[in-house]
Design an enzyme around this catalytic site. Structure first.
Site, mmCIF file in Angstrom:
data_model
loop_
_atom_site.group_PDB
_atom_site.id
_atom_site.type_symbol
_atom_site.label_atom_id
_atom_site.label_comp_id
_atom_site.label_asym_id
_atom_site.label_seq_id
_atom_site.Cartn_x
_atom_site.Cartn_y
_atom_site.Cartn_z
ATOM 1 N N LYS A 8 0.880 -1.170 0.000
ATOM 2 C CA LYS A 8 0.000 0.000 0.000
ATOM 3 C C LYS A 8 0.916 1.219 0.000
ATOM 4 C CE LYS A 8 -1.633 2.818 2.146
ATOM 5 N NZ LYS A 8 -1.482 4.263 1.947
ATOM 6 N N GLU A 66 10.475 1.122 10.205
ATOM 7 C CA GLU A 66 11.482 2.172 9.972
ATOM 8 C C GLU A 66 10.771 3.496 10.207
ATOM 9 O OE1 GLU A 66 14.548 1.823 9.477
ATOM 10 O OE2 GLU A 66 14.770 -0.225 8.707
ATOM 11 N N CYS A 84 13.933 10.474 6.465
ATOM 12 C CA CYS A 84 13.892 9.984 7.844
ATOM 13 C C CYS A 84 15.225 10.234 8.529
ATOM 14 C CB CYS A 84 13.532 8.510 7.867
ATOM 15 S SG CYS A 84 14.514 7.506 6.759
ATOM 16 N N GLU A 103 10.236 15.575 15.128
ATOM 17 C CA GLU A 103 10.633 15.439 13.730
ATOM 18 C C GLU A 103 9.835 16.438 12.899
ATOM 19 O OE1 GLU A 103 9.415 11.879 11.435
ATOM 20 O OE2 GLU A 103 11.484 11.795 10.736
HETATM 21 P P1 NDP Z 1 2.407 8.320 7.968
HETATM 22 O O1 NDP Z 1 3.363 7.606 8.816
HETATM 23 O O2 NDP Z 1 1.077 8.607 8.556
HETATM 24 O O3 NDP Z 1 2.168 7.494 6.612
HETATM 25 C C1 NDP Z 1 3.035 6.496 6.149
HETATM 26 C C2 NDP Z 1 2.239 5.403 5.469
HETATM 27 O O4 NDP Z 1 1.308 4.818 6.388
HETATM 28 C C3 NDP Z 1 1.390 5.918 4.311
HETATM 29 O O5 NDP Z 1 1.356 4.927 3.297
HETATM 30 C C4 NDP Z 1 0.024 6.068 4.950
HETATM 31 O O6 NDP Z 1 -1.008 6.003 4.031
HETATM 32 C C5 NDP Z 1 -0.021 4.869 5.861
HETATM 33 N N1 NDP Z 1 -0.957 4.983 6.975
HETATM 34 C C6 NDP Z 1 -1.447 6.108 7.561
HETATM 35 N N2 NDP Z 1 -2.213 5.780 8.627
HETATM 36 C C7 NDP Z 1 -2.223 4.426 8.700
HETATM 37 C C8 NDP Z 1 -2.812 3.481 9.594
HETATM 38 N N3 NDP Z 1 -3.549 3.868 10.639
HETATM 39 N N4 NDP Z 1 -2.602 2.164 9.389
HETATM 40 C C9 NDP Z 1 -1.827 1.746 8.363
HETATM 41 N N5 NDP Z 1 -1.240 2.598 7.478
HETATM 42 C C10 NDP Z 1 -1.424 3.916 7.648
HETATM 43 O O7 NDP Z 1 3.109 9.631 7.432
HETATM 44 P P2 NDP Z 1 2.480 10.930 6.762
HETATM 45 O O8 NDP Z 1 2.533 10.790 5.317
HETATM 46 O O9 NDP Z 1 1.127 11.226 7.357
HETATM 47 O O10 NDP Z 1 3.527 12.018 7.221
HETATM 48 C C11 NDP Z 1 3.423 12.584 8.528
HETATM 49 C C12 NDP Z 1 4.773 12.728 9.163
HETATM 50 O O11 NDP Z 1 5.372 11.446 9.301
HETATM 51 C C13 NDP Z 1 5.796 13.519 8.359
HETATM 52 O O12 NDP Z 1 5.671 14.871 8.509
HETATM 53 C C14 NDP Z 1 7.073 12.982 8.931
HETATM 54 O O13 NDP Z 1 7.353 13.629 10.142
HETATM 55 C C15 NDP Z 1 6.765 11.534 9.199
HETATM 56 N N6 NDP Z 1 7.234 10.646 8.123
HETATM 57 C C16 NDP Z 1 8.376 9.959 8.317
HETATM 58 C C17 NDP Z 1 8.870 9.161 7.327
HETATM 59 C C18 NDP Z 1 10.141 8.418 7.498
HETATM 60 O O14 NDP Z 1 10.717 7.965 6.521
HETATM 61 N N7 NDP Z 1 10.596 8.244 8.708
HETATM 62 C C19 NDP Z 1 8.206 9.031 6.034
HETATM 63 C C20 NDP Z 1 6.983 9.779 5.935
HETATM 64 C C21 NDP Z 1 6.541 10.540 6.949
HETATM 65 P P3 NDP Z 1 -1.612 7.352 3.380
HETATM 66 O O15 NDP Z 1 -0.456 8.214 3.022
HETATM 67 O O16 NDP Z 1 -2.293 6.806 2.197
HETATM 68 O O17 NDP Z 1 -2.481 7.953 4.415
#
Ligand code: NDP
Length: 495
Positions: A181, A256, A290, A388
């Site tokens: 996903k 991660e 990240c 973050e």
């Molecule tokens: P999320 O962690 O919420 O999203 C990451 C993935 O998880 C996406 O595919 C998202 O889907 C999915 N997801 C969201 N909610 C759920 C759930 N309850 N159960 C299962 N899967 C879920 O990150 P965001 O995109 O909302 O970003 C928010 C913050 O997260 C950023 O500002 C940053 O601080 C951090 N982040 C960190 C990352 C890293 O590499 N460490 C990467 C991305 C974000 P969908 O996008 O379709 O909602």
């Protein structure tokens, strides 16, 4: 992909080797964060689609894929690597349209991806069980590494194919099947990859893609009772929710997560090199990585000189069109990111930080652009220092001695990455051991490789991706006991 009169690229889910709409018929538009325009339409999948995809993955595991030998799986992985190399420029362009990161960064990542498929292709038939010399003379005991089963992967928008590949390549090498996903913001490159998986000759159902807006599809995948392992990259808060959902089914989990990584600069460091490393660590990819080195922990005696160099370079960073070769920083990836980063500018000012540069959006560019930002006069209790930000924001924390540097660098719930800048080889290794982070660079920052484990301590995650051990996370170890004497034994004692 097909293109309509309105020039929207049209994508379908990829399940069981077939392209199909979501069962509900719903779809949504993917927005190019640079232009602000919709450029693609993708299905809005829900729990029913996830269920179909997991079912297809289970059938493939019990069917043709499960029958392949490890060398046969390795050959298919190598072929997939070749096809990605052929199409890398196109995949990079698609990723830039979806997430707004620099084309040279996304195309560079796409060109590097084959190395992961080649590395894990090579490991597929070298990850051997062992014969164990036990204390029981009448037994031959050996181990087998068997695929953990169906893997559900949930990946974010910042590096969609790279972070998917860190999961997919070892999972396929181990013999698992896969449902991914992608982030709702960046669905297209993963659906393009599905075509290459098919072209490479993987049996239907081995790789399945469900795209959906918001959490429902991810939630359904993380909590699906027939998923044996969940592999997740994203925020710590969502990672915890995913781990809870997986725990209900006792599915294995790799996480991660986020970071608040420290770059520690000592007074003997080459300050030009350190300034360059700090810029690479926090402003590359608009800070949306990240492993962003978002806290500069610097010796008081060189703080002003180093900050001056960083600010001078930060003010010259070319912000603009991510597809232009001269651009150094593109926009933030979406409205949520933009609002979040602006919120941090506001809270830093309110809490008394000094804005040495940046601290605002780029009005003349509109969209989701912000200036590279350096915050000084901060203390470890401020939000901008603790949380973050996932944007181009550096906070500067001075220290006076090595213990102070360690305390500041380790004073975070996270532990993904860190760096040490010094010419003193003794101190470099001492610090590398004392910093609580999954990766420590010495006089460098932001390098990764298929051969090198990557992952975090503490709130930065569970488990490691990359490196030879990564394949282990996609297997179960089975111990096999073969009785050799053919004699009967006392059935009422432990043998
Ligand atoms: P999320 O962690 O919420 O999203 C990451 C993935 O998880 C996406 O595919 C998202 O889907 C999915 N997801 C969201 N909610 C759920 C759930 N309850 N159960 C299962 N899967 C879920 O990150 P965001 O995109 O909302 O970003 C928010 C913050 O997260 C950023 O500002 C940053 O601080 C951090 N982040 C960190 C990352 C890293 O590499 N460490 C990467 C991305 C974000 P969908 O996008 O379709 O909602």
């Amino acid at each position: 992909m097909t293109t309509t009169e309105t020039q929207l690229a049209e994508y379908a889910l990829y399940i069981d080797g077939n392209s199909m709409p979501a069962e509900s018929g719903d779809s949504y538009e993917s927005i190019n964060p640079f232009t602000g325009d919709a450029w693609a339409r993708v299905p809005d999948a829900g729990a029913a689609d996830v269920d179909r995809a997991v079912g297809a993955a289970r059938r493939a595991l019990d069917g043709p894929w499960g029958e392949l030998t490890a060398p046969q799986r390795g050959k298919l992985l190598r072929k997939l690597g070749d096809l990605i190399a052929r199409d890398a420029d196109r995949l990079g362009e698609i990723e830039t349209k979806d997430n707004g990161k620099l084309l040279r960064e996304m195309a560079g990542q796409a060109k590097a991806l084959p190395e992961w498929y080649y590395y894990f292709a090579g490991l597929a038939d070298k990850f051997e069980g062992s014969v164990i010399p036990t204390d029981r003379a009448n037994y031959l005991v050996y181990t087998r590494h068997e695929p953990v089963g169906v893997v559900g992967a949930i990946v974010p928008w910042n590096s969609p194919l790279l972070l998917l590949t860190w999961k997919l390549a070892p999972a396929l090498a181990a013999g698992c099947t896969f449902v991914v996903k992608p982030s709702d913001y960046t669905p297209a490159s993963t659906l393009e990859l599905a075509k290459l998986v098919e072209e490479a000759g993987f049996p239907p159902g081995v790789f399945n893609v469900v795209t959906g807006w918001g959490p429902p599809a991810g939630q359904a995948l993380a909590g699906h009772p027939d998923v044996n392992k969940v592999a997740f990259t994203g925020s710590t808060a969502t990672g915890i929710a995913v781990a809870h959902a997986a725990a209900d089914n006792l599915a294995r989990v790799t996480l991660e997560l986020g970071g608040k990584s420290a770059q520690v600069v000592f007074s003997d460091a080459d300050l030009d090199a350190a300034a360059n490393g700090v810029i690479a660590g926090v402003f590359a990819a608009t800070g949306q990585t990240c492993m962003a080195g978002s806290r500069l922990v610097v010796h008081e005696s060189v703080k002003d000189a180093l900050v001056a160099k960083i600010v001078e370079r930060a003010e010259r960073i070319k912000v603009g069109d991510p597809t232009a070769p001269e651009t150094e920083m593109g926009p933030l990836a979406n409205d949520r990111q933009f609002e979040k980063v602006l919120g941090f500018f506001e809270s830093a000012r309110e809490q008394g930080a000094t804005v040495a540069c940046g601290g605002q959006s780029v009005a003349e560019l509109g969209g989701y652009f912000v200036r590279p930002t350096v915050l000084t006069d901060v203390d470890p209790t401020m939000r901008a220092v603790r949380e973050e930000i996932f944007g181009p924001v550096l906070t500067v924390l001075p220290f006076n001695d090595e213990d102070g540097a360690v305390a500041l660098a380790n004073g975070t719930q996270y532990g993904l990455a860190a760096s040490v800048w010094t010419k003193d080889v003794h101190r470099a290794h001492r610090m590398a051991a004392r910093l609580r982070a999954g990766s420590v660079w010495v006089n460098a920052y932001r390098t990764v490789s298929p051969q090198v484990p990557f992952g975090g301590f503490g709130a930065s995650g569970i488990g490691r991706e990359n490196g030879s051990d990564a394949i282990r996370a996609y297997t179960e170890t089975k111990a096999i006991w073969v009785e050799l004497s053919a004699e009967t034994r006392d059935p009422f004692t432990l043998g």
